[in-house]
Design a protein around this motif. Structure first.
Motif, PDB file in Angstrom:
ATOM      1  N   MET A 119       0.717  -1.163   0.103  1.00 40.56           N
ATOM      2  CA  MET A 119       0.155  -0.056   0.102  1.00 40.56           C
ATOM      3  C   MET A 119       0.704   1.269  -0.081  1.00 40.56           C
ATOM      4  SD  MET A 119      -3.074  -0.661  -0.240  1.00 40.56           S
ATOM      5  CE  MET A 119      -3.586   1.210  -0.128  1.00 40.56           C
ATOM      6  N   ALA A 120       2.156   1.187   0.789  1.00 44.32           N
ATOM      7  CA  ALA A 120       2.966   2.266   0.706  1.00 44.32           C
ATOM      8  C   ALA A 120       3.388   2.439  -0.720  1.00 44.32           C
ATOM      9  CB  ALA A 120       4.118   2.151   1.716  1.00 44.32           C
ATOM     10  N   ALA A 121       3.681   1.503  -1.347  1.00 45.56           N
ATOM     11  CA  ALA A 121       4.223   1.536  -2.894  1.00 45.56           C
ATOM     12  C   ALA A 121       3.094   2.305  -3.738  1.00 45.56           C
ATOM     13  CB  ALA A 121       4.606   0.356  -3.154  1.00 45.56           C
ATOM     14  N   ILE A 122       1.835   1.758  -3.356  1.00 45.57           N
ATOM     15  CA  ILE A 122       0.687   2.406  -4.033  1.00 45.57           C
ATOM     16  C   ILE A 122       0.785   3.980  -3.933  1.00 45.57           C
ATOM     17  CG2 ILE A 122      -1.842   2.400  -4.481  1.00 45.57           C
ATOM     18  CD1 ILE A 122      -1.723  -0.719  -4.205  1.00 45.57           C
ATOM     19  N   ALA A 123       0.579   4.443  -2.440  1.00 44.54           N
ATOM     20  CA  ALA A 123       0.547   5.727  -2.118  1.00 44.54           C
ATOM     21  C   ALA A 123       1.753   6.550  -2.818  1.00 44.54           C
ATOM     22  CB  ALA A 123       0.458   5.602  -0.611  1.00 44.54           C
ATOM     23  N   LEU A 124       2.907   5.922  -2.689  1.00 41.12           N
ATOM     24  CA  LEU A 124       4.104   6.785  -3.431  1.00 41.12           C
ATOM     25  C   LEU A 124       3.930   6.959  -4.925  1.00 41.12           C
ATOM     26  CD1 LEU A 124       7.150   5.121  -1.501  1.00 41.12           C
ATOM     27  CD2 LEU A 124       6.329   7.558  -1.710  1.00 41.12           C
ATOM     28  N   PHE A 125       3.418   5.796  -5.290  1.00 43.56           N
ATOM     29  CA  PHE A 125       2.973   5.857  -6.859  1.00 43.56           C
ATOM     30  C   PHE A 125       2.049   6.969  -7.179  1.00 43.56           C
ATOM     31  CE2 PHE A 125       0.575   4.989 -10.656  1.00 43.56           C
ATOM     32  CZ  PHE A 125       1.600   4.731 -11.728  1.00 43.56           C
ATOM     33  N   MET A 126       1.028   7.147  -6.341  1.00 41.50           N
ATOM     34  CA  MET A 126       0.046   8.308  -6.567  1.00 41.50           C
ATOM     35  C   MET A 126       0.691   9.430  -6.451  1.00 41.50           C
ATOM     36  SD  MET A 126      -3.179   6.297  -4.470  1.00 41.50           S
ATOM     37  CE  MET A 126      -3.889   7.852  -4.124  1.00 41.50           C
ATOM     38  N   LEU A 127       1.399   9.551  -5.373  1.00 42.01           N
ATOM     39  CA  LEU A 127       2.215  10.897  -5.187  1.00 42.01           C
ATOM     40  C   LEU A 127       3.070  11.318  -6.154  1.00 42.01           C
ATOM     41  CD1 LEU A 127       2.536  13.105  -2.670  1.00 42.01           C
ATOM     42  CD2 LEU A 127       4.248  11.655  -1.974  1.00 42.01           C
ATOM     43  N   ILE A 128       3.966  10.397  -6.524  1.00 44.62           N
ATOM     44  CA  ILE A 128       4.945  10.890  -7.551  1.00 44.62           C
ATOM     45  C   ILE A 128       4.307  11.112  -8.722  1.00 44.62           C
ATOM     46  CG2 ILE A 128       7.015   9.911  -8.633  1.00 44.62           C
ATOM     47  CD1 ILE A 128       7.638   8.677  -5.983  1.00 44.62           C
ATOM     48  N   TYR A 129       3.477  10.118  -9.325  1.00 42.01           N
ATOM     49  CA  TYR A 129       3.038  10.236 -10.786  1.00 42.01           C
ATOM     50  C   TYR A 129       2.115  11.185 -10.870  1.00 42.01           C
ATOM     51  CZ  TYR A 129       6.301   6.934 -12.260  1.00 42.01           C
ATOM     52  OH  TYR A 129       7.677   6.422 -12.596  1.00 42.01           O
ATOM     53  N   GLY A 130       1.166  11.438  -9.597  1.00 42.55           N
ATOM     54  CA  GLY A 130       0.084  12.348  -9.654  1.00 42.55           C
ATOM     55  C   GLY A 130       0.723  13.916  -9.631  1.00 42.55           C
ATOM     56  N   ILE A 131       2.102  13.945  -9.046  1.00 52.40           N
ATOM     57  CA  ILE A 131       2.530  15.117  -9.194  1.00 52.40           C
ATOM     58  C   ILE A 131       2.881  15.425 -10.317  1.00 52.40           C
ATOM     59  CG2 ILE A 131       4.478  16.641  -8.452  1.00 52.40           C
ATOM     60  CD1 ILE A 131       4.250  15.264  -5.572  1.00 52.40           C
ATOM     61  N   LYS A 132       3.546  14.568 -11.302  1.00 54.05           N
ATOM     62  CA  LYS A 132       3.908  14.865 -12.700  1.00 54.05           C
ATOM     63  C   LYS A 132       2.781  15.174 -13.587  1.00 54.05           C
ATOM     64  CE  LYS A 132       7.989  11.948 -12.231  1.00 54.05           C
ATOM     65  NZ  LYS A 132       8.734  10.650 -12.845  1.00 54.05           N
ATOM     66  N   LEU A 133       1.420  14.303 -13.303  1.00 55.66           N
ATOM     67  CA  LEU A 133       0.343  14.515 -14.066  1.00 55.66           C
ATOM     68  C   LEU A 133      -0.415  16.170 -13.751  1.00 55.66           C
ATOM     69  CD1 LEU A 133      -2.003  13.422 -15.678  1.00 55.66           C
ATOM     70  CD2 LEU A 133      -3.018  12.636 -13.850  1.00 55.66           C
ATOM     71  N   VAL A 134      -0.114  16.579 -12.592  1.00 54.10           N
ATOM     72  CA  VAL A 134      -0.602  17.673 -12.335  1.00 54.10           C
ATOM     73  C   VAL A 134       0.254  18.676 -12.924  1.00 54.10           C
ATOM     74  CG1 VAL A 134      -0.801  19.360 -10.420  1.00 54.10           C
ATOM     75  CG2 VAL A 134      -1.689  17.305  -9.935  1.00 54.10           C
ATOM     76  N   ASP A 135       1.554  18.726 -12.969  1.00 55.11           N
ATOM     77  CA  ASP A 135       2.566  19.426 -13.647  1.00 55.11           C
ATOM     78  C   ASP A 135       2.193  19.519 -15.124  1.00 55.11           C
ATOM     79  OD1 ASP A 135       4.966  21.297 -13.682  1.00 55.11           O
ATOM     80  OD2 ASP A 135       5.995  19.652 -14.254  1.00 55.11           O
ATOM     81  N   ALA A 136       2.253  18.221 -15.661  1.00 55.40           N
ATOM     82  CA  ALA A 136       2.149  18.124 -17.021  1.00 55.40           C
ATOM     83  C   ALA A 136       0.545  18.885 -17.831  1.00 55.40           C
ATOM     84  CB  ALA A 136       2.299  16.690 -17.498  1.00 55.40           C
ATOM     85  N   THR A 137      -0.391  18.836 -16.734  1.00 54.22           N
ATOM     86  CA  THR A 137      -1.546  19.252 -17.110  1.00 54.22           C
ATOM     87  C   THR A 137      -2.083  20.861 -16.644  1.00 54.22           C
ATOM     88  OG1 THR A 137      -2.742  18.232 -15.535  1.00 54.22           O
ATOM     89  CG2 THR A 137      -2.403  17.070 -17.717  1.00 54.22           C
ATOM     90  N   TRP A 138      -0.914  21.323 -15.821  1.00 55.92           N
ATOM     91  CA  TRP A 138      -1.364  22.493 -15.266  1.00 55.92           C
ATOM     92  C   TRP A 138      -1.805  23.795 -16.038  1.00 55.92           C
ATOM     93  CZ3 TRP A 138      -2.066  23.213 -10.187  1.00 55.92           C
ATOM     94  CH2 TRP A 138      -2.524  24.482  -9.732  1.00 55.92           C
ATOM     95  N   HIS A 139      -1.417  23.949 -17.405  1.00 60.57           N
ATOM     96  CA  HIS A 139      -1.878  25.091 -18.152  1.00 60.57           C
ATOM     97  C   HIS A 139      -2.705  24.721 -19.167  1.00 60.57           C
ATOM     98  CE1 HIS A 139       1.618  27.305 -16.421  1.00 60.57           C
ATOM     99  NE2 HIS A 139       2.355  26.347 -16.571  1.00 60.57           N
ATOM    100  N   GLY A 173      -4.156  13.001  -2.156  1.00 62.85           N
ATOM    101  CA  GLY A 173      -4.784  11.688  -1.587  1.00 62.85           C
ATOM    102  C   GLY A 173      -3.605  10.534  -1.116  1.00 62.85           C
ATOM    103  N   GLY A 174      -2.749  10.420  -2.197  1.00 64.13           N
ATOM    104  CA  GLY A 174      -1.763   9.491  -2.014  1.00 64.13           C
ATOM    105  C   GLY A 174      -0.739  10.025  -0.708  1.00 64.13           C
ATOM    106  N   ALA A 175      -0.459  11.383  -0.630  1.00 66.44           N
ATOM    107  CA  ALA A 175       0.071  11.796   0.475  1.00 66.44           C
ATOM    108  C   ALA A 175      -0.478  11.567   1.815  1.00 66.44           C
ATOM    109  CB  ALA A 175       0.634  13.127   0.433  1.00 66.44           C
ATOM    110  N   PHE A 176      -1.813  11.661   2.022  1.00 65.17           N
ATOM    111  CA  PHE A 176      -2.574  11.317   3.167  1.00 65.17           C
ATOM    112  C   PHE A 176      -2.624   9.999   3.303  1.00 65.17           C
ATOM    113  CE2 PHE A 176      -5.412  15.289   2.755  1.00 65.17           C
ATOM    114  CZ  PHE A 176      -4.328  16.327   2.932  1.00 65.17           C
ATOM    115  N   LEU A 177      -2.695   9.164   2.291  1.00 57.95           N
ATOM    116  CA  LEU A 177      -2.647   7.663   2.389  1.00 57.95           C
ATOM    117  C   LEU A 177      -1.499   7.175   2.949  1.00 57.95           C
ATOM    118  CD1 LEU A 177      -4.086   4.752   2.104  1.00 57.95           C
ATOM    119  CD2 LEU A 177      -3.194   5.097  -0.529  1.00 57.95           C
ATOM    120  N   LEU A 178      -0.156   7.567   2.397  1.00 62.00           N
ATOM    121  CA  LEU A 178       1.096   7.356   2.917  1.00 62.00           C
ATOM    122  C   LEU A 178       1.342   7.934   4.484  1.00 62.00           C
ATOM    123  CD1 LEU A 178       3.747   6.246   2.165  1.00 62.00           C
ATOM    124  CD2 LEU A 178       4.304   8.399   1.336  1.00 62.00           C
ATOM    125  N   LEU A 179       0.840   8.866   4.881  1.00 69.71           N
ATOM    126  CA  LEU A 179       0.888   9.132   6.418  1.00 69.71           C
ATOM    127  C   LEU A 179       0.089   8.192   7.156  1.00 69.71           C
ATOM    128  CD1 LEU A 179       0.753  13.159   5.912  1.00 69.71           C
ATOM    129  CD2 LEU A 179       2.597  11.737   6.571  1.00 69.71           C
TER     130      LEU A 179
END
Length: 168
Positions: free
Chosen positions: A99-119, A140-146
């Motif tokens: 679950m920590a691996a999934i949360a990290l995936f959500m956090l890391i790739y979620g940030i990349k997705l947000v960055d890529a689509t921000w504009h 949600g990934g960060a909260f889940l990881l915590l």
């Protein structure tokens, strides 16, 4: 320190529940409005459906983190329950790591997705960045990881509803 961390996680849990609950209430208001404008007024509003989708994203990621914290998520125990206690603890630990691996995936790739689509903008909401709509994924990934870190360090949290009712 553990008490301070638990209190912080209790506050974070309440925040997740409130955000998810408000999203659910808003979805429950937006969908009937769409039906009303389409079938009663014969002039369908264009915004309710994409708004409901965006609110569903918020509900999903914040609600999932909150449910995971209290163990209210779906789980299959058919194979784990018959195991000896030591093996059950080992599988529980392995589940937390996965679950920590999934949360990290959500956090890391979620940030990349947000960055890529921000504009980019959404056609129905030109003032709203697509990146903003994806923010619930890394948050949600960060909260889940915590919450997972809390479980690994201090064990499963008590249910806040019952913890508050218990005498000191």
């Amino acid at each position: 320190m553990s008490q301070l961390f638990r209190k912080a996680m209790d506050a974070l849990y309440r925040l997740c529940v409130i955000v998810a609950g408000v999203s659910l209430v808003l979805i429950s208001a937006v969908i009937p409005w769409a039906v009303f404008t389409r079938y009663v007024l014969n002039r369908a509003s264009s915004w309710p459906e994409p708004m409901a989708v965006l609110l569903t994203i918020v509900l999903t990621f914040f609600g999932a983190a909150a449910c995971y914290r209290l163990g209210l998520h779906m789980n299959v125990t058919l194979v784990v329950n018959p195991l000896p206690k030591a093996l059950r603890r080992l599988t529980d630990f392995a589940v937390e790591l996965l679950m920590a691996a999934i949360a990290l995936f959500m956090l890391i790739y979620g940030i990349k997705l947000v960055d890529a689509t921000w504009h980019n903008t959404i056609a129905d909401f030109p003032f709203l960045s697509v990146g903003v709509t994806y923010l619930p994924i890394p948050i949600g990934g960060a909260f889940l990881l915590l919450f997972i870190i809390e479980r690994l360090l201090f064990g499963k949290p008590p249910d806040p509803e019952y913890a508050e009712a218990a005498p000191l």
